[in-house]
Design a protein around this motif. Structure first.
Motif, PDB file in Angstrom:
ATOM      1  N   LYS B  79     -28.464  54.477  36.388  1.00  7.75           N
ATOM      2  CA  LYS B  79     -28.023  56.026  36.534  1.00  7.75           C
ATOM      3  C   LYS B  79     -26.708  55.980  35.780  1.00  7.75           C
ATOM      4  O   LYS B  79     -25.768  55.040  35.888  1.00  7.75           O
ATOM      5  N   PHE B  81     -23.516  57.306  33.585  1.00  4.57           N
ATOM      6  CA  PHE B  81     -22.671  58.271  33.370  1.00  4.57           C
ATOM      7  C   PHE B  81     -21.663  58.075  32.185  1.00  4.57           C
ATOM      8  O   PHE B  81     -21.370  57.166  31.884  1.00  4.57           O
ATOM      9  N   VAL B  83     -18.281  58.511  30.851  1.00  2.36           N
ATOM     10  CA  VAL B  83     -16.833  58.818  31.281  1.00  2.36           C
ATOM     11  C   VAL B  83     -15.737  58.367  30.322  1.00  2.36           C
ATOM     12  O   VAL B  83     -15.718  57.552  29.777  1.00  2.36           O
ATOM     13  N   MET B 112     -21.574  63.839  33.240  1.00  2.00           N
ATOM     14  CA  MET B 112     -20.433  63.546  32.436  1.00  2.00           C
ATOM     15  C   MET B 112     -19.107  63.759  33.231  1.00  2.00           C
ATOM     16  O   MET B 112     -18.981  64.465  34.068  1.00  2.00           O
ATOM     17  N   VAL B 113     -18.122  62.887  32.869  1.00  2.00           N
ATOM     18  CA  VAL B 113     -16.898  63.118  33.310  1.00  2.00           C
ATOM     19  C   VAL B 113     -15.840  62.981  32.408  1.00  2.00           C
ATOM     20  O   VAL B 113     -15.959  62.129  31.640  1.00  2.00           O
TER      21      VAL B 113
END
Lengths: 175, 175
Positions: B79, B81, B83, B112-113
């Motif tokens: 998973k 992400f 960041v 997206m972070v």
């Protein structure tokens, strides 16, 4: 020092007032908060998608009463992070940053997180109005009351109806 | 499925190529990568602050070779992400979102972070080029080689010199 993740929409920013005003502008219908209690935001406001993608929506959101004063009081006792779902709405990123700088000048850029999902956020405490964010969170959780969650049982979360109640929960020695 | 936090600048986006080009435009001096090895980015590029605050800096960054292909291969197994530290540079928020949508259309907004500090990010794995992000991280850490970290000992982190090496580490069965 314990860490807190504080949501923006529906916790710091009064998006319901925005939605009600824009709904009236678009349809001429004055919705009451009572009539939409228990409905999901997208059910209560069919034009929600249009509104959140309109320039200025996030930047002109009014404040939830007490948010500024309580957050200021929390800062010396907790490490506060503002964690807001934003990447779904491209315009919101810059607007949310400006809104925070405008209303919360004591919050630094190091304390801001703009994300999509909140599932990789890990703090000791989370304050949010959405079950989807709180239910999977491993720390202590506060459900901030908003019309969409008012009828539901808070379950394992602690319901707070105002920033004064947040203050009573997180700074009990001050009362 | 294990979660991975992937950094942008210096891991997906080749900001060194941007800095070298802009340094040449501004000063007429052609810096070699050898001459800045081991220097912090702000030491190597005295005009860095000006460049990262210039419109287009993030949106026009070239890709680190192999980033697209390897990330695509990781998606079915992890998973992922993205960041990225972004809130310090207001322009970067929207530009980074567009850059990701442009080069990584298989990455969704939920993945997206954009943050300031990465201290409240919790995933199983982090890939980053900065010790400040990796040192305080509790999961498995990969140090992506960039001139500013090349001389330093990776310490407790696993050094990766390319996206091919990331692939060998995270998808060993494919080799």
């Amino acid at each position: 020092m314990k860490t807190i993740a504080v949501d923006m929409d529906g916790v710091l920013a009064d998006v319901y007032r925005q939605f009600l005003n824009l709904h009236f502008q678009d349809t001429g219908e004055k919705l009451s908060l009572e009539s939409i209690r228990g409905l999901k935001e997208a059910e209560a406001f069919p034009l929600l998608k249009k509104h959140v993608n309109s320039p200025g929506f996030f930047e002109s959101a009014p404040l939830i009463p007490g948010a500024q004063a309580t957050l200021k009081k929390l800062i010396p006792h907790y490490k506060v992070f503002i964690v807001s779902a934003a990447t779904e709405f491209p315009l919101s990123l810059h607007e949310k940053l400006r809104w925070l700088n405008n209303h919360f000048p004591f919050i630094q850029w190091q304390q801001m997180v703009f994300c999509g999902s909140k599932e990789i956020i890990r703090t000791d405490i989370m304050i949010d109005d959405h079950f989807k964010n709180l239910d999977t969170f491993s720390g202590k959780t506060y459900l901030f009351s908003q019309p969409h969650n008012e009828i539901a049982s808070p379950g394992k979360h602690i319901r707070v109806n105002s920033w004064k109640e947040v203050e009573m929960q997180l700074l009990p020695d001050k009362f």
